[in-house]
Design a protein around this motif. Structure first.
Motif, short mmCIF file in Angstrom:
data_model
loop_
_atom_site.label_atom_id
_atom_site.label_comp_id
_atom_site.label_asym_id
_atom_site.label_seq_id
_atom_site.Cartn_x
_atom_site.Cartn_y
_atom_site.Cartn_z
N SER A 79 78.69 56.05 23.84
CA SER A 79 79.18 56.50 22.53
C SER A 79 80.49 57.27 22.68
CB SER A 79 78.15 57.41 21.86
OG SER A 79 78.05 58.65 22.57
N SER A 122 70.49 53.25 22.80
CA SER A 122 71.40 53.58 21.69
C SER A 122 72.20 52.37 21.22
CB SER A 122 72.37 54.69 22.13
OG SER A 122 71.67 55.86 22.49
N GLU A 170 83.63 58.23 16.52
CA GLU A 170 82.68 59.17 17.14
C GLU A 170 83.40 60.16 18.05
OE1 GLU A 170 79.06 55.83 17.43
OE2 GLU A 170 80.14 56.48 19.22
#
Length: 304
Positions: free
Chosen positions: A177, A280, A297
């Motif tokens: 991420s 995820s 993000e």
């Protein structure tokens, strides 16, 4: 040779993945604003590799696109390593990432045209040896990485290496991420190394069943074993089971053989690797859209 961070939207390398990363992934990554890379054995012959390099260099504009890298397996079992290195020099790869062997042969050759060499390492002993060989940066493969993996915590690994190296560090292992990218920076890494998240992309060479398995997997589905290639690696439990292995009772490791592994359907083609961050990953995306998400993000994490 332009600096590696020129045209980067994110401090992120799309990590080279055995049998998953090819020209389409590299080109899409570079055009999305992250460094794209692939392992040279993914091209089945030196002739195929040259065709791939022609395609990549024709498609990528150094003035507007991010840099690219080729990952060379320098282990002595890779009988192609010097031929592949010669092609990296011919096409002036901005970055050569050396793995599974000494980077010394690559350093002099790549430095001859102004390129850089980073070494993929799994512990501080190998990191020191790579620096002694003259590399420009270190790729720290920590616990949780997909495929060939380290055993050290990323937190501990970066901290220890920063005691003797103040140059570029790329940290890999479970980063999926934009928050993870920012966390790698805060730890002291220059860049993050992200592979598993790119398996589930439209540009990945992965089988559709492999992509589906990644999307449906959780961290508990990751099995670390050296039985498949002779080197510790993280594998998807369901793929081991469908290949006839018992994930809870894996056989003893065999000898390391890069060329055999590249062509052996029972090793990498039908037994699928992934990192601990699979839990995820929930959808298959084009790389351009994925990098947009990672950027959002990352910016949110920087502002937090």
């Amino acid at each position: 040779m332009p600096p590696l961070d020129q045209n980067l939207r994110l401090p992120l390398f799309q990590a080279p993945m055995f049998l998953q990363s090819g020209p389409a992934m590299v080109i899409a990554a570079c055009k999305a604003g992250i460094l794209g890379s692939f392992p040279s054995p993914n091209a089945r012959s030196t002739e195929d590799l040259e065709a791939w390099l022609k395609e990549i260099t024709a498609a990528i504009d150094p003035a507007t696109d991010a840099a690219w890298a080729i990952n060379l397996m320098m282990h002595r079992s890779n009988t192609r390593r010097l031929d592949d290195l010669a092609l990296a020099v011919k096409y002036q790869a901005p970055l050569v990432i050396s793995a599974l062997g000494s980077p010394r042969e690559a350093v002099e050759a790549v430095h001859s045209y102004g390129g850089k060499v980073y070494a993929d390492v799994i512990n501080t002993e190998f990191a020191r040896k790579a620096l002694d060989a003259g590399v420009d940066g270190l790729v720290l493969v920590a616990a949780g990485a997909g495929g060939h993996t380290g055993q050290l915590s990323g937190f501990a690994f970066v901290e220890e290496v920063r005691q003797f190296w103040d140059g570029d560090i790329v940290l890999g292992g479970g980063i999926v991420s934009g928050r993870g990218i920012r966390a790698a920076e805060v730890l002291g890494a220059t860049y993050a190394y992200m592979g598993t998240r790119f398996i589930a992309t439209e540009e990945s060479m992965a089988d559709a069943r492999y992509k589906e398995m990644v999307v449906n997997a959780s961290g508990s589905d990751i099995i670390c074993s050296d039985a498949i290639t002779g080197v510790k690696a993280n594998w998807l439990r369901p793929s081991l089971e469908q290949a006839g292995y018992d994930p809870d009772d894996m056989p003893a490791p065999g000898a390391i053989d890069i060329i055999k592994a590249a062509g052996d359907a029972k090793r990498w083609r039908d037994i699928w690797a992934a990192g601990q961050g699979v839990g995820s990953i929930h959808e298959v995306l084009p790389i351009a859209i994925l990098v947009d998400q990672l950027t959002a993000e990352y910016r949110a994490a920087c502002e937090a």
